[in-house]
Design a protein around this motif. Structure first.
Motif, PDB file in Angstrom:
ATOM      1  N   GLY A 116      -6.299   4.620  -1.560  1.00 11.94           N
ATOM      2  CA  GLY A 116      -6.645   3.345  -2.193  1.00 11.94           C
ATOM      3  C   GLY A 116      -7.775   2.644  -1.471  1.00 11.94           C
ATOM      4  O   GLY A 116      -8.220   3.070  -0.406  1.00 11.94           O
ATOM      5  N   PRO A 172      -4.667  -3.687   3.865  1.00 13.28           N
ATOM      6  CA  PRO A 172      -3.724  -2.563   3.781  1.00 13.28           C
ATOM      7  C   PRO A 172      -2.314  -2.949   4.221  1.00 13.28           C
ATOM      8  O   PRO A 172      -1.368  -2.206   3.951  1.00 13.28           O
ATOM      9  CB  PRO A 172      -4.335  -1.518   4.713  1.00 13.28           C
ATOM     10  CG  PRO A 172      -5.240  -2.266   5.619  1.00 13.28           C
ATOM     11  CD  PRO A 172      -5.713  -3.461   4.872  1.00 13.28           C
ATOM     12  N   TYR A 174       0.826  -1.203   0.000  1.00  7.82           N
ATOM     13  CA  TYR A 174       0.000   0.000   0.000  1.00  7.82           C
ATOM     14  C   TYR A 174       0.861   1.255   0.000  1.00  7.82           C
ATOM     15  O   TYR A 174       0.617   2.202  -0.737  1.00  7.82           O
ATOM     16  CB  TYR A 174      -0.927  -0.031   1.224  1.00  7.82           C
ATOM     17  CG  TYR A 174      -2.083   0.930   1.126  1.00  7.82           C
ATOM     18  CD1 TYR A 174      -3.163   0.635   0.312  1.00  7.82           C
ATOM     19  CD2 TYR A 174      -2.087   2.114   1.844  1.00  7.82           C
ATOM     20  CE1 TYR A 174      -4.219   1.505   0.209  1.00  7.82           C
ATOM     21  CE2 TYR A 174      -3.154   2.986   1.745  1.00  7.82           C
ATOM     22  CZ  TYR A 174      -4.212   2.678   0.923  1.00  7.82           C
ATOM     23  OH  TYR A 174      -5.265   3.551   0.819  1.00  7.82           O
ATOM     24  N   TYR A 227       1.192   4.123  -3.292  1.00  7.43           N
ATOM     25  CA  TYR A 227       0.600   5.446  -3.257  1.00  7.43           C
ATOM     26  C   TYR A 227       1.531   6.558  -2.775  1.00  7.43           C
ATOM     27  O   TYR A 227       1.136   7.717  -2.765  1.00  7.43           O
ATOM     28  CB  TYR A 227      -0.669   5.432  -2.401  1.00  7.43           C
ATOM     29  CG  TYR A 227      -1.719   4.540  -2.994  1.00  7.43           C
ATOM     30  CD1 TYR A 227      -2.355   4.910  -4.172  1.00  7.43           C
ATOM     31  CD2 TYR A 227      -2.034   3.322  -2.420  1.00  7.43           C
ATOM     32  CE1 TYR A 227      -3.296   4.085  -4.754  1.00  7.43           C
ATOM     33  CE2 TYR A 227      -2.974   2.494  -2.990  1.00  7.43           C
ATOM     34  CZ  TYR A 227      -3.605   2.873  -4.161  1.00  7.43           C
ATOM     35  OH  TYR A 227      -4.525   2.059  -4.740  1.00  7.43           O
TER      36      TYR A 227
END
Lengths: 149, 659
Positions: free
Chosen positions: B90, B144, B69, B73
């Motif tokens: 996300g 996550p 994750y 990002y």
């Protein structure tokens, strides 16, 4: 008849009127979503019809005439080979590069060119996994609007 | 770290399942100990969810790219605030945010000693079901804390469009609204299960609902503002499915906020209120389903996430459950509902307002779903875009504005027609004078003029109402105007908070109507030194400069601006080429004055001496943001003020004063 019933009755009449309004607005305000292949095979039947179609951009075909503000490009359906030439009187979207998905709305003219009134782009893979819910304005990031109103 | 993250998620499932079961056993056996244990479960759940949330913040903030994750990002160069904000960039993170908020909300409800009552175990069970669902989705589908196969040196970075203050605020506010709606829903269902048909659940959740609505308003406003600043097409709302998804529950909750007053005071509209709150809650799930499933053509790329199906199943489950509960209690609800006493009363005017808001909901829903509907019926997908929505929503909103102008003047039960006419006259007259002035000024566009006139009428009515209230108080108490105004608002915050919200809406309406009807757009390719005219502005293209900053290349166009023949400074639209992101982006330059925005986008250039610009004049757009702020202030006033009973008492006293 109780007052409640009368009110409900009155409101349903109004509701019916509004429904009619919805449906009468729909065809004029909508754009049919047609695949490029189908569009090119049935040129005549889509004449004068506002349609929406999408395809991958062929970057080499992009011609930008700055003085006339005219953008010409070609798009092709993924996995097929029919090419649709597009003319657009507007500016180039920010990410107008090879293989970006272009969504066009407009009319097919007699020469078989697509006269776009709206050109939008989206990337096929680069945002994968990103969450649209979180940043809804993001969807317009590549949107190039000239006919919003 | 990986271990802690995943254990916390698994614990989340275990604890929420346990607390749910403990609640059910406790309720079945009427055993306080089980219920007490469930409460403990809820509290530890909030703790576990907080650990997960803090952990995600921590790994994002410290750029631990071994987590997928984080690597997807963020990157090293990202400012810390955006590293943290990538929390909700996300799917996985936003689900965690949702879960975290929900578990905190549940803990607040369970902890609140003052509002303890028999409903709580039911409420917490329903909320726990929600939490359980989110945990399961996270563990199965969007974890996550998933690791990468090989640890990358740097992350992919955050989409530049998201590196905007909007990103920090917009998703969180919207989520707080979405999540908040689960609370009144849970109370409504709990009341039904317990067969308690009074307005208790409404009174207990008034603040929750209002807070959720406040955040939905704020979320939508910030979203529009962000789009306007960042995206360079000069608008703030595009009727995209994703936007509609957050607009729909806003509309239904707006309706509910009005109709719940009728149930509070008159014990009417029970089924209606229940349906509204169920609908609002279902719409939050529906919206999430819509934007994550990718069933509609949107400019978004949705990726290949199958989160949509999870949400569809859960939504169907909750909907069937709610319908079942309502249906089995329908006779009970029906039995002590009162009918409406008079056509000309606040009750029926609120009913009309509800009807319009629901019509608006339906219109938006219908337009959003039309591609699917038409494909099912005719086989061709027909997309309806902004033209449909503008055409259909304009008259609906106009009627709504008109209602907002009239309704505050209609009193409860049976309104007195004479007084209504008397109170309407001056505001209406002033609005007509305004319309005449507009026409005399040579302003074109009959629909816009009608819209603006109605807006002014509505605005006047509210000003007059506030003025009358203040004068009446002054007479009674001999206070000064300001003091009387302040005390009046203070004494009846729900009513005057509401009025301020309406005034905010009037100001927004001015912005929306004018910017839709009177915006101008010019696309122009100009050489160096060349000038051109847009509206009252004259722009001169001076030069193009290029600089390097933080690894990004920035091309800036410098332009001189003249406004009505007078020098008005310079304006600098930019195009940024990112080191870590493939597409460049346009940085819009905006010059705002009270009545219009000059909005300039640098589109492209042939050489240093020749560039193409898109210039828009957007009248009154800044009013939209101002109105939004006013709405938030008004809602906050209504929120902090007024116990229901107190509002009722003062409300009736005031009517006495005025009569």
């Amino acid at each position: 008849m109780t007052k409640n019933k009368k009110i409900v009755f009155g409101l349903s009449l109004v509701a019916a009127a509004i429904m009619i309004m919805f449906f009468s607005t729909m065809p004029s305000a909508g754009s049919k979503e047609i695949a490029i292949e189908e569009l090119l095979n049935n040129k005549d039947s889509f004449k004068d019809e506002y349609v929406m179609t999408q395809g991958l951009l062929i970057e080499d075909s992009v011609q930008w005439n700055a003085d006339k503000i005219e953008l010409r490009f070609e798009i092709v359906e993924d996995g097929r080979d029919r090419i649709l030439p597009v003319i657009y009187n507007g500016v180039k979207p920010d990410n107008f590069s090879e293989d970006v998905i272009v969504i066009v709305e407009g009319f097919l003219n007699e020469k078989g060119e697509f006269e776009a009134e709206r050109v939008q782009t989206k990337c096929p893979s680069k945002y994968e996994g990103e969450d649209p819910e979180n940043y809804d304005p993001e969807m317009h990031q590549n949107r190039n609007k000239t006919n919003e109103d | 770290m990986y271990l802690i993250g995943n254990i916390a998620l698994i614990l989340g499932i275990v604890i929420s399942l346990y607390a749910l079961i403990a609640n059910i056993i406790g309720l079945k056996r009427k055993d306080e100990r089980w219920l007490e244990s469930a409460r403990g479960g809820v509290l530890s759940l909030a703790f576990v969810a907080s650990i997960s949330a803090f952990l995600l913040f921590y790994i994002l903030g410290t750029s631990q790219f071994q987590f997928q994750y984080v690597a997807s990002y963020t990157n090293n160069e990202l400012p810390i605030i955006y590293k943290l904000a990538a929390f909700w960039a996300g799917n996985a993170g936003s689900l965690l945010l949702w879960t975290f908020l929900l578990s905190i909300y549940t803990a607040i409800i369970v902890l609140n000693k003052k509002k303890q009552n028999k409903m709580i175990p039911y409420v917490s069970s329903i909320l726990l079901t929600n939490i359980l669902f989110f945990y399961i989705v996270m563990v199965l589908n969007a974890n996550p804390f998933e690791m990468t196969d090989t640890i990358p040196l740097d992350g992919k970075g955050l989409n530049p469009m998201l590196q905007n203050p909007g990103m920090v605020l917009h998703p969180v506010t919207l989520y707080m609204g979405y999540v908040g709606l689960a609370v009144p829903f849970a109370y409504a269902i709990a009341a039904l299960i317990m067969k308690r048909m009074d307005a208790e659940w409404i009174k207990l959740t008034r603040r929750w609902t209002l807070t959720a609505w406040l955040f939905l308003t704020l979320g939508n406003m910030i979203g529009g503002w962000w789009a306007y600043l960042e995206l360079g097409w000069g608008g703030y709302w595009a009727w995209d499915p994703v936007e509609n998804a957050s607009f729909l529950p806003w509309l239904t909750v707006s309706a509910f906020l009005h109709s719940m007053m009728i149930q509070e005071r008159k014990n009417m509209l029970k089924t209606w209120n229940l349906s509204l709150i169920i609908l609002s809650y279902i719409l939050t799930l529906f919206g999430t389903f819509l934007v994550r499933s990718g069933i509609l053509t949107s400019v978004h790329s949705f990726g290949d996430s199958n989160l949509g199906s999870y949400f569809l199943i859960f939504m169907a489950f909750m909907m069937l459950f709610a319908i079942y509960v309502v249906a089995t209690r329908y006779q009970l609800i029906k039995s002590d509902s009162k009918p409406i006493e008079s056509y000309f009363s606040k009750e029926s005017s609120f009913l009309l307002n509800n009807f319009i808001l629901i019509t608006a909901t339906f219109a938006v829903f219908f337009g959003t779903m039309y591609p699917l509907i038409s494909e099912t019926i005719t086989g061709t997908k027909v997309n309806v875009g902004a033209p449909y929505f503008n055409k259909v929503m304009a008259p609906i909103m106009l009627v709504l504005l008109l209602l907002m102008a009239i309704c505050p003047l209609i009193s409860w039960q049976k309104a007195v027609f004479d007084r209504f006419i008397r109170n309407t006259l001056i505001p209406l007259f002033a609005a007509i004078v305004f319309a005449i002035i507009l026409v005399l000024m040579g302003i074109k566009g009959i629909y816009a003029i009608i819209g603006l006139t109605v807006t002014v009428f509505m605005f006047n009515v509210h000003l007059a109402e506030i003025w009358r209230g203040t004068r009446a108080r002054q007479k009674a108490t001999k206070e000064g105007f300001i003091k009387a105004l302040f005390r009046l608002t203070r004494k009846n915050q729900r009513r005057y908070g509401g009025y301020i919200v309406h005034i905010g809406i009037a100001i927004i309406a001015v912005g929306v109507i004018s910017s839709n009807a009177y915006s101008e757009e010019v696309m122009k390719t100009v050489g160096q030194g060349e000038s051109f005219q847009v509206g009252h502005y004259e722009l001169t293209f001076k030069e193009l400069t290029e600089i390097e900053k933080n690894g990004n290349g920035i091309v800036t166009a410098n332009m001189d601006v003249n406004y009505k023949g007078k020098r008005n400074g310079t304006i600098h639209p930019e195009k940024i080429f990112y080191g870590t992101w493939p597409e460049p982006s346009s940085e819009v330059a905006i010059k705002t004055n009270l009545t219009e925005d000059l909005y300039v986008v640098l589109s492209s250039w042939e050489s240093k001496e020749k560039a193409t610009f898109v210039i828009k004049i957007n009248p009154f757009v800044s009013w939209i943001w101002a109105g939004g702020i006013l709405m938030v202030i008004g809602t906050a006033i209504a929120l902090i003020g007024g116990k229901t009973s107190a509002a009722f008492r003062i409300g009736s006293r005031q009517r006495g004063v005025r009569a």
